[in-house]
Design a protein around this motif. Structure first.
Motif, PDB file in Angstrom:
ATOM      1  N   ASP A 675     -28.314  47.979 -17.495  1.00  0.00           N
ATOM      2  CA  ASP A 675     -28.802  47.055 -16.463  1.00  0.00           C
ATOM      3  C   ASP A 675     -29.564  47.765 -15.356  1.00  0.00           C
ATOM      4  N   TYR A 676     -29.415  49.075 -15.248  1.00  0.00           N
ATOM      5  CA  TYR A 676     -30.061  49.832 -14.177  1.00  0.00           C
ATOM      6  C   TYR A 676     -31.278  50.615 -14.674  1.00  0.00           C
ATOM      7  N   LEU A 677     -31.535  50.552 -15.964  1.00  0.00           N
ATOM      8  CA  LEU A 677     -32.591  51.376 -16.540  1.00  0.00           C
ATOM      9  C   LEU A 677     -33.832  50.551 -16.839  1.00  0.00           C
ATOM     10  N   ARG A 678     -34.970  51.152 -16.626  1.00  0.00           N
ATOM     11  CA  ARG A 678     -36.249  50.581 -17.020  1.00  0.00           C
ATOM     12  C   ARG A 678     -36.971  51.631 -17.860  1.00  0.00           C
ATOM     13  N   ASP A 679     -37.128  51.341 -19.134  1.00  0.00           N
ATOM     14  CA  ASP A 679     -37.727  52.293 -20.081  1.00  0.00           C
ATOM     15  C   ASP A 679     -36.925  53.589 -20.146  1.00  0.00           C
ATOM     16  N   GLY A 680     -35.594  53.451 -20.036  1.00  0.00           N
ATOM     17  CA  GLY A 680     -34.717  54.604 -20.158  1.00  0.00           C
ATOM     18  C   GLY A 680     -34.601  55.455 -18.911  1.00  0.00           C
ATOM     19  N   ASN A 681     -35.166  55.013 -17.784  1.00  0.00           N
ATOM     20  CA  ASN A 681     -35.139  55.795 -16.547  1.00  0.00           C
ATOM     21  C   ASN A 681     -34.592  54.958 -15.397  1.00  0.00           C
ATOM     22  N   TYR A 682     -33.971  55.665 -14.456  1.00  0.00           N
ATOM     23  CA  TYR A 682     -33.566  55.034 -13.200  1.00  0.00           C
ATOM     24  C   TYR A 682     -34.797  54.998 -12.281  1.00  0.00           C
ATOM     25  N   ARG A 683     -35.254  53.811 -11.958  1.00  0.00           N
ATOM     26  CA  ARG A 683     -36.451  53.685 -11.128  1.00  0.00           C
ATOM     27  C   ARG A 683     -36.100  52.920  -9.851  1.00  0.00           C
ATOM     28  N   THR A 691     -30.966  44.529 -10.901  1.00  0.00           N
ATOM     29  CA  THR A 691     -29.629  45.071 -10.656  1.00  0.00           C
ATOM     30  C   THR A 691     -29.699  46.326  -9.806  1.00  0.00           C
ATOM     31  N   MET A 692     -30.692  47.158 -10.067  1.00  0.00           N
ATOM     32  CA  MET A 692     -30.869  48.386  -9.280  1.00  0.00           C
ATOM     33  C   MET A 692     -31.280  48.062  -7.853  1.00  0.00           C
ATOM     34  N   LEU A 693     -32.181  47.128  -7.684  1.00  0.00           N
ATOM     35  CA  LEU A 693     -32.687  46.816  -6.346  1.00  0.00           C
ATOM     36  C   LEU A 693     -31.656  46.116  -5.484  1.00  0.00           C
ATOM     37  N   ASN A 694     -30.664  45.499  -6.085  1.00  0.00           N
ATOM     38  CA  ASN A 694     -29.662  44.757  -5.321  1.00  0.00           C
ATOM     39  C   ASN A 694     -28.324  45.476  -5.202  1.00  0.00           C
ATOM     40  N   CYS A 695     -28.194  46.675  -5.796  1.00  0.00           N
ATOM     41  CA  CYS A 695     -26.917  47.386  -5.705  1.00  0.00           C
ATOM     42  C   CYS A 695     -26.741  47.982  -4.311  1.00  0.00           C
TER      43      CYS A 695
END
Length: 780
Positions: A675-683, A691-695
């Motif tokens: 849920d935190y990965l975009r194309d296999g990377n943390y962006r 999910t990453m932007l709201n954590c």
């Protein structure tokens, strides 16, 4: 006229030995001074301060010991760590470093040298680095002589791998443990060479000190049994080997069990089982050799069959017991760190908390050149030198270097164990090379002078009158014959049995003689190699390993910039929060928060409770409201995050966030890394997942970050952040350090739930969204 008495035989050699001993002692003293002084760059360039993270816990424990005494230390329950669980310090810490520094502080104050506890802690590592250099000399001397010992001691005093863990201020367990490791190996080799029970007892005591100092003592209790088994298999068993090993296992295990943090693990864990199996094997072998000396060959065969049969039965019983113990443990009786050494992929698969530690990662090839430099090229030559001739001591150091190379390749932290072995091998190689090159130069110069003398004699005889030549030749031949006969008689009287050995030595020396030019060039190359090593070590000590992590510096066109955000933040916590307030952060900063801010933390660097750490990781990975509920359930008042996006500090919490997700997801399945990965990377840019932007970690790191430059450009990730303008609903910012490296937030108080429900009911009725009549809550 009185005749002058000739000096007694051996006087010149005795004087030479005495001069060599004094010179060696002087060189060792200078090596000790070098080892101490090269580690003072951190104090000279910065200040006398404790470095890194773990040393702050050790400093805090030493303060408690010096203030309250040894008995209070053993029974100390620390309620400021791992809230609400706490920690029993006396039973969970290796006490060797603390007791050593506390004893030094007490002794100095007893002789009216009033040093503070912090000063003693800062300079403990440089002092013990000098002791480690001297122990290296003793160990290498037992293997290949004093020349190799001096070279190895000088190399260890400067090796960057050891400097990285022993600079002034690096108050960690390895500061004293490396000395204990080398000294234990020295006493083992000394016992192996002498067969003395006195040295065997000292060896067990040195092993006990190593157990008190560092968990790496398991390296000793596995390496020595491997060497004993190697000697038995290769037919090199002797009573000296038995004396060197048996007391170590019995007395060393009993002493190790006295250390609270070890206890019965000394006999119940798989790390120690190899020593017990070899203990049984060496007794069977000793019994066989003893019976062989008593019985005839026929009776000996019958007795050996009986002894071996009984020994096999005993071994099978012991193996069965060990297998039962191992089978009862889910990890096979091995600790997580030991399993990660045997299987380098184990930690990343099953224990992400171990894999998340940077010093548990495998090293890169450039790190070998950085940490041991030219020693990497000298080690193979040292190994070859150990095989000519091969002894019990030289086979041990060969086994030591082989095992340490493997373990250092698995975990970069264990480069520290490789450093002494590399220095020993390199010292042996340098000593042997210098012996060969200097002997070749001496031999060639002597040979050329003899040839010149012979040429002069020939020219003088040719210029002499012919009449006297025959008589001169006859007289000279008679004198030479007399001298030869007298010399032969003296040699026969003195050493008639040493003729073969002398001839073999002469033949060996001639075989090792090199041309004069090649020897001189080789010596110059060795000197240049040593100069390059010294320059690299001084640079590493002054620049690479002297900067304390608590105070950061940066060099730019404007000059030197100092970033003291960590101490600024801990000081703010200490002066602006209540004593009983709880602070949540990632586990890296737990020790520093407790020691410098004197506040209770949820997790710290001990990492003994994976579930507790996973709870904090889950909170950081969750949305703001869910994270607030988790922290509120733990009675947390403040949350601390480290952010390096403004100044380019790479070791911030955003770069560590992947481990928070993995560790949290390992315990709480609703946290999924995908849920935190975009194309296999943390962006963290516009392509980042919702999910990453709201954590919580994203929001606490980048809150108001756009106000710094108007764009929100992250200098570590080298991109603009995706979500720039947002507000916090459950947390409020209370402190941000000068360079935005440390940010502290306070949990907002819980709202009145009854009032909130009544407000929702009013909104629903006024808007007319619900046509059905709403039942009145009797509790409002």
């Amino acid at each position: 006229m009185a005749t002058q008495e000739s000096p007694p035989p051996g006087t010149s050699s005795a004087m030479r030995n005495a001069f060599g001993t004094v010179l060696s002692a002087l060189i060792l003293l200078l090596i000790g001074v070098l080892a101490f002084s090269i580690r003072l760059f951190s104090v000279i360039k910065y200040e006398s301060v404790i470095h890194e993270f773990d040393p702050y816990f050790n400093y805090r424990v030493t303060q408690f010991l010096s203030k309250n005494g040894i008995y209070e230390f053993w029974n100390w329950f620390d309620d400021r760590t791992w809230y609400p669980l706490g920690r029993v310090i006396g039973g969970t810490v290796y006490p060797g470093l603390t007791l050593t520094a506390g004893t030094i502080w007490w002794a100095l104050n007893a002789i009216n040298i009033p040093l503070s506890v912090e000063t003693v802690c800062v300079f403990t590592a440089p002092v013990f680095s000098a002791f480690a250099s001297w122990a290296t000399y003793l160990l290498t001397k037992e293997v290949k002589g004093s020349g190799a010992g001096l070279a190895a001691a000088a190399l260890l005093a400067m090796v960057p791998s050891y400097i990285s863990r022993s600079v002034a201020g690096s108050y960690d367990n390895e500061a004293v443990a490396i000395f204990a490791l080398i000294f234990t190996f020295y006493l083992y080799i000394k016992t192996l060479n002498t067969g003395s029970l006195f040295y065997a007892t000292l060896n067990a005591l040195a092993y006990f000190y190593m157990v008190c100092s560092w968990g790496g003592y398991t390296f000793i209790i596995n390496l020595i049994p491997m060497h004993v088994l190697l000697c038995i298999v290769t037919g090199r068993y002797s009573p000296r080997l038995y004396i060197a090993y048996a007391p170590l296992v019995v007395l060393g295990t009993l002493l190790a069990a006295l250390v609270p943090v070890v206890g019965f693990n000394a006999v119940l864990t798989s790390e120690h089982f190899a020593s017990f199996l070899v203990f049984i094997i060496i007794h069977v072998v000793a019994l066989v050799y003893y019976i062989k000396g008593l019985l005839s060959p026929k009776m000996f065969k019958v007795a050996v069959t009986l002894v071996v049969s009984i020994g096999m039965v005993v071994c099978l019983i012991v193996v069965a017991v060990l297998v039962a113990l191992v089978a009862s443990s889910p990890t096979g009786g091995w600790s997580g760190r030991s399993l990660s050494l045997l299987d380098p992929t184990y930690a990343s698969k099953y224990i992400p908390i171990i894999a998340s530690v940077s010093e548990h990662q495998p090293p890169t090839w450039p790190s070998y050149f950085m940490d041991i430099n030219v020693l990497a090229f000298l080690v193979p030559a040292g190994i070859i030198a150990c095989f000519s001739p091969l002894s019990d001591a030289s086979s041990f150091v060969v086994l030591y270097i082989v095992m340490s190379v493997y373990f250092s390749g698995v975990m970069v932290r264990l480069m520290l164990v490789l450093a002494p072995a590399a220095c020993i091998m390199s010292g042996i190689a340098l000593s042997q090379a210098f012996d060969v090159f200097t002997a070749s130069i001496k031999y060639q110069l002597g040979r050329s002078s003899n040839s010149k003398d012979d040429a002069e004699d020939n020219t003088s005889t040719n210029n002499a009158p012919k009449d006297d030549s025959s008589s001169g030749k006859i007289d000279k031949g008679e004198e030479v014959a007399k001298e030869r006969s007298s010399k032969k008689g003296k040699k026969k009287e003195r050493e008639p049995a040493d003729k073969p050995s002398v001839k073999s030595k002469i033949a060996k020396k001639r075989a090792l003689v090199l041309p004069l030019e090649a020897s001189i060039v080789a010596l110059l190359l060795l000197i240049m190699l040593g100069a390059f090593y010294v320059i690299h070590c001084v640079w590493a000590a002054a620049e690479a390993y002297s900067a304390p992590s608590i105070v950061l510096t940066s060099q730019s066109r404007d000059g030197l910039h100092v970033f003291d955000d960590f101490r600024e933040s801990y000081a703010w916590l200490s002066h602006n929060t209540d004593v009983d307030d709880k602070v949540a952060s990632w586990w890296d900063y737990g020790y520093q928060t407790t020691a410098m801010a004197n506040r209770t933390v949820i997790v710290d660097n001990n990492t003994w409770n994976n579930t507790h750490i996973a709870t904090v990781g889950t909170a950081m990975s969750s949305p703001e409201k869910a994270a607030w509920e988790i922290f509120n359930s733990l009675d947390v008042k403040y949350v601390l995050v480290v952010f390096g996006g403004l100044i380019g500090y790479p070791s911030d919490d955003i770069n560590k966030f992947l481990w928070m997700v993995r560790i949290g997801g390992g315990v709480f399945p609703h946290i999924k890394e995908a849920d935190y990965l975009r194309d296999g990377n943390y962006r963290i840019d516009s392509e980042a997942t919702p999910t990453m932007l709201n954590c919580l970690m994203y929001k606490l790191s980048y809150y108001r970050f756009v106000e710094t430059d108007g764009k929100g450009y992250d200098r570590v990730r080298r991109t603009e952040i995706g979500k720039k303008n947002f507000k916090l609903t459950h947390f409020e910012e209370v402190f941000t350090s000068h360079h935005w490296m440390v940010r502290i937030y306070k949990l907002k108080p819980q709202k009145n739930r009854i009032r909130g429900k009544a407000k929702k009911l009013k909104l629903k009725t006024s808007s007319g969204l619900d046509s059905k009549p709403v039942k009145k809550n009797p509790w409002i």
